[in-house]
Design an enzyme around this catalytic site. Structure first.
Site, PDB file in Angstrom:
ATOM      1  N   CYS A 121       0.822  -1.209   0.000  1.00 29.05           N
ATOM      2  CA  CYS A 121       0.000   0.000   0.000  1.00 29.05           C
ATOM      3  C   CYS A 121       0.862   1.267   0.000  1.00 29.05           C
ATOM      4  O   CYS A 121       1.570   1.520  -0.959  1.00 29.05           O
ATOM      5  CB  CYS A 121      -1.000  -0.038   1.142  1.00 29.05           C
ATOM      6  SG  CYS A 121      -2.416   1.068   0.849  1.00 29.05           S
ATOM      7  N   LYS A 168     -11.919   8.398  -1.280  1.00 28.13           N
ATOM      8  CA  LYS A 168     -11.193   7.252  -0.741  1.00 28.13           C
ATOM      9  C   LYS A 168     -11.627   5.964  -1.424  1.00 28.13           C
ATOM     10  O   LYS A 168     -12.812   5.726  -1.661  1.00 28.13           O
ATOM     11  CB  LYS A 168     -11.432   7.137   0.777  1.00 28.13           C
ATOM     12  CG  LYS A 168     -10.639   5.998   1.419  1.00 28.13           C
ATOM     13  CD  LYS A 168     -10.877   5.914   2.914  1.00 28.13           C
ATOM     14  CE  LYS A 168     -10.048   4.785   3.525  1.00 28.13           C
ATOM     15  NZ  LYS A 168     -10.247   4.660   4.983  1.00 28.13           N
ATOM     16  N   SER A 201      -7.656   0.180   0.696  1.00 27.79           N
ATOM     17  CA  SER A 201      -8.069   1.231   1.623  1.00 27.79           C
ATOM     18  C   SER A 201      -7.068   2.372   1.498  1.00 27.79           C
ATOM     19  O   SER A 201      -6.028   2.382   2.165  1.00 27.79           O
ATOM     20  CB  SER A 201      -8.107   0.695   3.061  1.00 27.79           C
ATOM     21  OG  SER A 201      -8.443   1.724   3.967  1.00 27.79           O
ATOM     22  N   HIS A 236      -4.125  -4.492   0.125  1.00 31.15           N
ATOM     23  CA  HIS A 236      -3.896  -5.152   1.415  1.00 31.15           C
ATOM     24  C   HIS A 236      -4.385  -6.601   1.399  1.00 31.15           C
ATOM     25  O   HIS A 236      -5.358  -6.951   2.072  1.00 31.15           O
ATOM     26  CB  HIS A 236      -4.630  -4.397   2.531  1.00 31.15           C
ATOM     27  CG  HIS A 236      -3.996  -3.113   2.934  1.00 31.15           C
ATOM     28  ND1 HIS A 236      -2.849  -3.058   3.692  1.00 31.15           N
ATOM     29  CD2 HIS A 236      -4.345  -1.828   2.682  1.00 31.15           C
ATOM     30  CE1 HIS A 236      -2.521  -1.798   3.902  1.00 31.15           C
ATOM     31  NE2 HIS A 236      -3.402  -1.026   3.299  1.00 31.15           N
ATOM     32  N   GLU A 285      -3.275  -8.961   2.948  1.00 37.44           N
ATOM     33  CA  GLU A 285      -3.105  -9.546   4.288  1.00 37.44           C
ATOM     34  C   GLU A 285      -4.235  -9.185   5.245  1.00 37.44           C
ATOM     35  O   GLU A 285      -4.332  -9.772   6.347  1.00 37.44           O
ATOM     36  CB  GLU A 285      -1.772  -9.080   4.892  1.00 37.44           C
ATOM     37  CG  GLU A 285      -1.757  -7.678   5.488  1.00 37.44           C
ATOM     38  CD  GLU A 285      -1.775  -6.551   4.472  1.00 37.44           C
ATOM     39  OE1 GLU A 285      -1.891  -5.379   4.887  1.00 37.44           O
ATOM     40  OE2 GLU A 285      -1.673  -6.827   3.252  1.00 37.44           O
ATOM     41  N   ARG A 312     -14.729   3.301  12.709  1.00 45.06           N
ATOM     42  CA  ARG A 312     -13.878   4.324  13.331  1.00 45.06           C
ATOM     43  C   ARG A 312     -14.132   5.682  12.693  1.00 45.06           C
ATOM     44  O   ARG A 312     -14.330   6.688  13.385  1.00 45.06           O
ATOM     45  CB  ARG A 312     -12.416   3.922  13.163  1.00 45.06           C
ATOM     46  CG  ARG A 312     -11.399   4.942  13.660  1.00 45.06           C
ATOM     47  CD  ARG A 312     -10.052   4.717  12.992  1.00 45.06           C
ATOM     48  NE  ARG A 312     -10.111   4.946  11.555  1.00 45.06           N
ATOM     49  CZ  ARG A 312      -9.202   4.504  10.682  1.00 45.06           C
ATOM     50  NH1 ARG A 312      -8.174   3.790  11.093  1.00 45.06           N
ATOM     51  NH2 ARG A 312      -9.334   4.770   9.391  1.00 45.06           N
TER      52      ARG A 312
END
Length: 305
Positions: A142, A163, A192, A235, A237, A249
């Site tokens: 990333c 985003k 992300s 990502h 992982e 969040r």
């Protein structure tokens, strides 16, 4: 694969509950095997979560892997305790005379800043230059991928209009490359991020090859032709709940985030997310360990004098 980690690393309990073979130092010393030495520069804010995710992803080959964690010196972590960092992490001065079979440089929540504005950028530059001579193969994830492409090749990153968050479909572009061996023609992986690198800039460098991309999310996987530097603009992982935790969040912060794409069943952000990328992540990291680390690294890792 037995993952060799420190005996009381918090990730150990989670991995053992998932039936992943974890080996501590005492047992590893009894095996007449040289483990692969993997160094992980963890720049993510909640470091314990990233530790677990990466150790899980590295646990799917018959090779023994000894993972060590690296932190940057010029940055104070706000989300991970000093006691955890002091116990399980080293700084660059402590490891720079060592040589490693493989290294992972994670993402970081600093992508809205220019690279040179990041407080630890000079240390990042020193580490990325050091990987050329002291690491057999390095994976950048990333923001780490964007930083690596910028440092090694001068490739810029660009702000997106909004985003990118969700699970996106990608297409394998060259099935003959061992890094993508056994992946499906099309696969899903999480993204992300607010920024991106672009195909047109990468194509200016004939030593780089794009191995997978998405119509919606753009370039996903880039590798230099030697396999020494690998860049993942996503990502693979991430665990099932990572994007969920990020979304809620940001919701609590009043940021009005978009619901992650193709993530929740019926697009319900209070449902359990669908896990559609675990096999892809496992295969990608296993191929890296096998074809670009284990088969390429020297048997004896010499330390600098």
């Amino acid at each position: 694969m037995p993952i060799k980690i420190q005996k009381d690393l918090p990730a150990r309990e989670i991995l053992e509950w998932e039936n992943i073979f974890v080996m501590d130092e005492v047992r590893a010393l009894k095996q007449d095997i040289r483990p692969l030495e993997i160094l992980i520069l963890n720049l993510m804010p909640i470091k314990e979560d990233t530790e677990t995710q990466l150790l899980r992803a590295l646990s799917n080959t018959p090779l023994q892997v000894d993972c060590s964690f690296l932190k940057v010196s010029n940055h104070e972590s706000k989300n991970t305790s000093a006691s955890h960092l002091n116990k399980f992490y080293q700084n660059f001065e402590q490891v720079k005379k060592n040589r490693y079979d493989g290294m992972i440089i994670t993402g970081a929540p600093v992508e809205l800043m220019d690279f040179e504005e990041v407080d630890y950028w000079p240390e990042m530059v020193e580490i990325m230059e050091w990987t050329k001579t002291h690491v057999t193969s390095t994976i950048h994830i990333c923001w780490g991928a964007q930083a690596g492409l910028y440092y090694h090749y001068g490739i810029p990153k660009y702000m997106r209009e909004s985003k990118l968050s969700g699970i996106y479909e990608h297409r394998v572009l060259n099935r003959k490359i061992p890094l993508v061996r056994s992946l499906n023609d099309f696969f899903y992986a999480p993204h992300s991020r607010y920024t991106e690198v672009r195909r047109s800039d990468i194509e200016k460098h004939p030593e780089l090859q794009i191995l997978a991309e998405s119509e919606e999310a753009g370039v996903f996987l880039v590798m230099d032709k030697s396999g020494k530097q690998i860049f993942i603009q996503g990502h693979p992982e991430y665990d099932r709940m990572t994007l969920n935790n990020e979304y809620h969040r940001d919701l609590k912060r009043g940021l009005n985030p978009e619901i992650p794409v193709n993530y929740y069943e019926h697009n319900d952000p209070f449902s359990i997310p669908r896990l559609m990328w675990r096999n892809t992540g496992n295969t990608l990291y296993s191929n890296w360990l096998n074809f670009y680390v284990y088969q390429m690294t020297p048997y004896v890792l010499q330390k600098d004098e």
